[in-house]
Write a protein that holds these residues in place. Structure first.
Motif: not given
Length: 437
Positions: A156, A227, A325, A328-332, A335-336
């Motif tokens: 992250h 990812d 973040d 889940g607010n940030h797509h990392s 968090s995902q």
């Protein structure tokens, strides 16, 4: 009392949990390559006293603290942290520990909770807040040394300030020492999109306040593909990777570490025989490559003025933003993917903690995992210093069930009683084995 005299070679130690692997079992596996010292994680005071009595009096013990979130803006004024400080002092007294090492990180921040360490807010104001909190903690430690440890970083974005600059603001002009975790350095460089190899780590450490490093840690890691990238993840149950053995040798050989006293292999949550096998190689590296250390830290200077309230408010808001973040607010990748697994499984898998409650919810058509994880940090809630993550999960599960029964008429109110019964059984066992009045 320091571990070594000035000019002596640093000691090779083991950092381990009090309960797994069992310390007596671990020591039995280490007869052919015994450690020079042990670092013991936070546990019950009575168990720490018993351990000290069972081990040879000449074997030094140090202490790895937890739950003292000195990175947080409210640390110095929260009376609950004063009780946690007193608990830590009882633990150090039981072990006769000369120092405590504690992550420069937190699992609770501004109304949000996590199972694993979340990194500090990497801003100049965040470093100043951590400095004030760490000095408050140091004042409570009855003359012992406090080592602020480089924290692990999840996959992250870590923030805009370099971690070395953060630690310089945190420690410069203070009596604070540093614990340098080499695996955590790899996670930081990876999260910062920098190369994760020995030359890159050594180059980055060239700007780090190495003159304050009193202890080095190395622990197990695994490498996770998420990812389209491979990320180093701190997990002491895994083997120590070859890159960390090689990095340890390079750091001890090439870097100037005048205050270094101990170098510890972290083996908490690892089978004793595997820990013993790793430590034999680890100890050989330390004994062949560590240079004389144990010299005094740089002199302390008068403490700078407290952070203005407006800056402190910005730090509070920064931690709220960071927590959202991470949740889940940030797509990392964290968090995902990893966050959701952490909330559901860490501290106890929810399916095992609340089997009857979750079975009834599934019968009502609720996707229990998605629902609980999404609810867990949806809104700020009460942080309670000293609670472990199992206790936090039990409390949040109660809030979650209350929310579901209020918003879903098809879910019967009797489910609250089911959840309460299962929770009471868990809390009884938790207090029996982990309670520490």
């Amino acid at each position: 009392m320091p571990l070594i005299a000035p000019g002596d070679r640093p000691l090779a130690g083991l950092s381990t949990d009090l309960y797994f692997p069992p310390v007596a079992e671990l020591i039995a596996h280490l007869e052919e390559s015994p450690p020079d010292y042990l670092e013991i994680f936070r546990g019950r005071t009575i168990d720490l006293k018993e351990l000290r009595a069972q081990l040879p009096p000449a074997l030094p013990l140090t202490y790895h603290g937890d739950c003292l979130w000195y990175t947080q803006p409210g640390y110095s004024t929260d009376p609950e942290f004063r009780e946690e400080e007193r608990r830590a002092c009882r633990h150090m007294e039981a072990l006769r520990a000369p120092w405590m090492i504690h992550e420069c990180a937190q699992k609770s921040m501004e109304g949000f909770d996590f199972g694993l360490y979340a990194p500090p807010l990497l801003t100049p104001e965040g470093a100043q807040v951590a400095r004030e909190g760490a000095l408050t903690l140091l004042q409570a430690m009855e003359g012992r040394l406090l080592l602020v440890e480089t924290p692990p970083f999840p996959p992250h974005p870590p923030g805009g300030m370099d971690l070395g600059d953060f630690f310089r603001i945190l420690t410069q002009g203070t009596p604070l020492a540093i614990g340098l975790d080499l695996g955590h350095c790899l996670t930081y460089l990876s999260a910062s999109d920098r190369p994760v190899d020995i030359p890159s780590v050594l180059d980055w450490l060239g700007g780090f306040p190495l003159e304050r490093v009193v202890e080095i840690h190395a622990g197990g890691m695994h490498f996770l593909s998420l990812d389209g990238r491979t990320w180093p993840v701190d997990d002491h149950s895994f083997p120590l990777p070859i890159v960390l053995f090689d990095l340890l040798e390079a750091v001890l050989t090439r870097l100037h570490l005048p205050s270094l006293q101990g170098i510890a292999l972290e083996v908490d949550n690892k089978e004793s025989r595997h820990a013993a096998q790793e430590f034999a190689r680890f100890r050989d590296i330390v004994r062949h490559h560590a240079k004389p250390g144990g010299f005094s830290l740089p002199p302390a200077t008068p403490f700078r003025s407290p952070l203005p309230s407006a800056d402190r408010d910005r730090v509070r808001e920064g931690y709220r933003h960071l927590a959202r973040d991470l949740s889940g607010n940030h797509h990392s990748p964290y968090s995902q993917h990893l966050y959701r697994q952490e909330i559901w499984e860490f501290g106890g898998n929810m399916d095992e903690l609340f089997p009857e409650t979750l079975a009834r919810l599934r019968e009502a058509g609720v996707d229990v995992r998605a629902s609980f994880v999404d609810y867990f940090n949806r809104e700020p809630h009460e942080n309670r210093p000293g609670e472990d993550f199992l206790e936090i999960k039990i409390r949040r599960a109660g809030d979650w069930i209350d929310h579901l029964t209020e918003t879903h008429p098809e879910i019967p109110l009797s489910l609250r009683e089911t959840r309460h019964r299962e929770a009471q059984s868990l809390l009884h066992a938790q207090n029996l084995y982990n309670g520490d009045p």
